[in-house]
Design a protein around this motif. Structure first.
Motif, PDB file in Angstrom:
ATOM      1  N   LEU A 192      -3.592  -8.220  57.592  1.00  0.00           N
ATOM      2  CA  LEU A 192      -3.548  -6.770  57.750  1.00  0.00           C
ATOM      3  C   LEU A 192      -3.582  -6.437  59.239  1.00  0.00           C
ATOM      4  CD1 LEU A 192      -6.002  -5.779  54.885  1.00  0.00           C
ATOM      5  CD2 LEU A 192      -3.520  -5.500  54.906  1.00  0.00           C
ATOM      6  N   VAL A 193      -2.722  -5.529  59.656  1.00  0.00           N
ATOM      7  CA  VAL A 193      -2.589  -5.207  61.075  1.00  0.00           C
ATOM      8  C   VAL A 193      -2.706  -3.704  61.286  1.00  0.00           C
ATOM      9  CG1 VAL A 193      -1.168  -7.227  61.593  1.00  0.00           C
ATOM     10  CG2 VAL A 193      -0.074  -5.111  60.831  1.00  0.00           C
ATOM     11  N   SER A 194      -2.772  -3.313  62.555  1.00  0.00           N
ATOM     12  CA  SER A 194      -2.860  -1.924  63.016  1.00  0.00           C
ATOM     13  C   SER A 194      -4.272  -1.370  62.815  1.00  0.00           C
ATOM     14  CB  SER A 194      -1.800  -1.049  62.349  1.00  0.00           C
ATOM     15  OG  SER A 194      -0.500  -1.493  62.721  1.00  0.00           O
ATOM     16  N   ASN A 195      -4.386  -0.050  62.766  1.00  0.00           N
ATOM     17  CA  ASN A 195      -5.685   0.622  62.813  1.00  0.00           C
ATOM     18  C   ASN A 195      -6.278   0.771  61.414  1.00  0.00           C
ATOM     19  OD1 ASN A 195      -7.842   2.445  63.270  1.00  0.00           O
ATOM     20  ND2 ASN A 195      -6.784   3.311  65.033  1.00  0.00           N
ATOM     21  N   PRO A 196      -7.395   0.097  61.110  1.00  0.00           N
ATOM     22  CA  PRO A 196      -7.979   0.202  59.764  1.00  0.00           C
ATOM     23  C   PRO A 196      -8.554   1.576  59.454  1.00  0.00           C
ATOM     24  CG  PRO A 196      -9.418  -1.050  61.206  1.00  0.00           C
ATOM     25  CD  PRO A 196      -8.145  -0.829  61.970  1.00  0.00           C
ATOM     26  N   SER A 197      -8.822   2.378  60.492  1.00  0.00           N
ATOM     27  CA  SER A 197      -9.350   3.720  60.251  1.00  0.00           C
ATOM     28  C   SER A 197      -8.267   4.671  59.764  1.00  0.00           C
ATOM     29  CB  SER A 197      -9.991   4.264  61.533  1.00  0.00           C
ATOM     30  OG  SER A 197     -10.552   5.536  61.312  1.00  0.00           O
ATOM     31  N   ILE A 198      -7.004   4.297  60.005  1.00  0.00           N
ATOM     32  CA  ILE A 198      -5.876   5.111  59.538  1.00  0.00           C
ATOM     33  C   ILE A 198      -5.257   4.382  58.350  1.00  0.00           C
ATOM     34  CG2 ILE A 198      -3.756   6.296  60.216  1.00  0.00           C
ATOM     35  CD1 ILE A 198      -4.559   5.939  63.105  1.00  0.00           C
ATOM     36  N   SER A 199      -5.805   4.611  57.197  1.00  0.00           N
ATOM     37  CA  SER A 199      -5.332   3.922  55.999  1.00  0.00           C
ATOM     38  C   SER A 199      -5.410   4.861  54.809  1.00  0.00           C
ATOM     39  CB  SER A 199      -6.179   2.672  55.731  1.00  0.00           C
ATOM     40  OG  SER A 199      -7.519   3.031  55.463  1.00  0.00           O
ATOM     41  N   VAL A 200      -4.711   4.501  53.759  1.00  0.00           N
ATOM     42  CA  VAL A 200      -4.715   5.308  52.538  1.00  0.00           C
ATOM     43  C   VAL A 200      -6.111   5.349  51.936  1.00  0.00           C
ATOM     44  CG1 VAL A 200      -3.771   5.507  50.212  1.00  0.00           C
ATOM     45  CG2 VAL A 200      -2.289   4.788  52.091  1.00  0.00           C
ATOM     46  N   GLU A 201      -6.816   4.221  52.002  1.00  0.00           N
ATOM     47  CA  GLU A 201      -8.156   4.153  51.415  1.00  0.00           C
ATOM     48  C   GLU A 201      -9.124   5.100  52.120  1.00  0.00           C
ATOM     49  OE1 GLU A 201      -5.881   0.599  50.422  1.00  0.00           O
ATOM     50  OE2 GLU A 201      -6.342   1.599  52.326  1.00  0.00           O
ATOM     51  N   VAL A 202      -9.090   5.103  53.444  1.00  0.00           N
ATOM     52  CA  VAL A 202      -9.997   5.971  54.199  1.00  0.00           C
ATOM     53  C   VAL A 202      -9.642   7.437  53.977  1.00  0.00           C
ATOM     54  CG1 VAL A 202     -10.807   6.599  56.499  1.00  0.00           C
ATOM     55  CG2 VAL A 202     -10.451   4.198  55.924  1.00  0.00           C
ATOM     56  N   SER A 203      -8.355   7.748  53.968  1.00  0.00           N
ATOM     57  CA  SER A 203      -7.932   9.131  53.727  1.00  0.00           C
ATOM     58  C   SER A 203      -8.358   9.603  52.342  1.00  0.00           C
ATOM     59  CB  SER A 203      -6.413   9.249  53.879  1.00  0.00           C
ATOM     60  OG  SER A 203      -6.004   8.918  55.186  1.00  0.00           O
TER      61      SER A 203
END
Length: 203
Positions: A61-72
């Protein structure tokens, strides 16, 4: 988002329900924590602002984990639960015309509106000689004019304040004794078309 979940949600990390006496953070606090983590992952750790996704090269998994479908999804669910629990929705606390009017009259008081020469030194509390700063003397005439203009533009153009802060002097021009504002970004009208804002310069 474990910190946000642990301090703002009604459920503990182990799945148990929090006691009614346990202090919980507001949805606004959760938003600030989310923004902080997005900045930390994106800027401090160099992960950028792309959504978290699986790499096409391998299974990582790459990029920003704070910007994800799960967090949203979690933030949307948290807001819904906060509203159901009686917390005032953020939009319900938005600035209204009555607040702008009160702010205008307060700023127009002579002691607030008059531009005073700069006087260095510590501000004292009203009626005393203590060292505490007075909330009634937070800014002079120029600062109050600038902030009230920003609040008014944000209200009339339905802008977020981060959008207002993008406006610069060259985005304003005077045409036929009126101030014309050209937004330096795209702001789509919900019903289509263009929205023009004119402010008369006459005193």
């Amino acid at each position: 988002m474990l910190t946000c979940h642990g301090s703002c949600d009604s459920i503990n990390l182990d799945g148990t329900t929090k006691l009614s006496t346990q202090e919980r953070g507001t949805y606004g606090h959760a938003q600030k924590m989310w923004a902080s983590m997005t900045y930390a992952f994106g800027k401090l750790n160099g992960l950028g602002n792309m959504p978290w996704h699986e790499s096409d090269v391998d299974a990582t998994l790459v990029s920003n984990p704070s910007i994800s479908v799960e967090v949203s999804s979690f933030m949307c669910s948290l807001r819904r639960h906060k509203v159901q629990a009686g917390e005032v929705a953020y939009s319900a606390r938005a600035i209204m015309l009555e607040i702008l009017l009160k702010l205008y009259h307060h700023n127009r008081l002579p002691e607030n509106w008059t531009v005073q020469p700069y006087q260095p030194g510590e501000r004292k509390s009203i009626g005393g000689s203590g060292t505490a700063q007075s909330l009634d003397h937070w800014g002079g005439g120029r600062v109050r004019r600038l902030l009230h203009a920003a609040y008014t533009v944000a209200f009339l153009c339905m802008l977020r304040f981060d959008e207002v802060l993008k406006i610069q002097v060259h985005d304003l021009c005077v045409v036929d004794n009126q101030v014309v504002l050209y937004l330096p970004f795209r702001k789509t009208h919900q019903n289509g078309g263009l929205f023009n804002l004119y402010s008369n310069c006459e005193p």
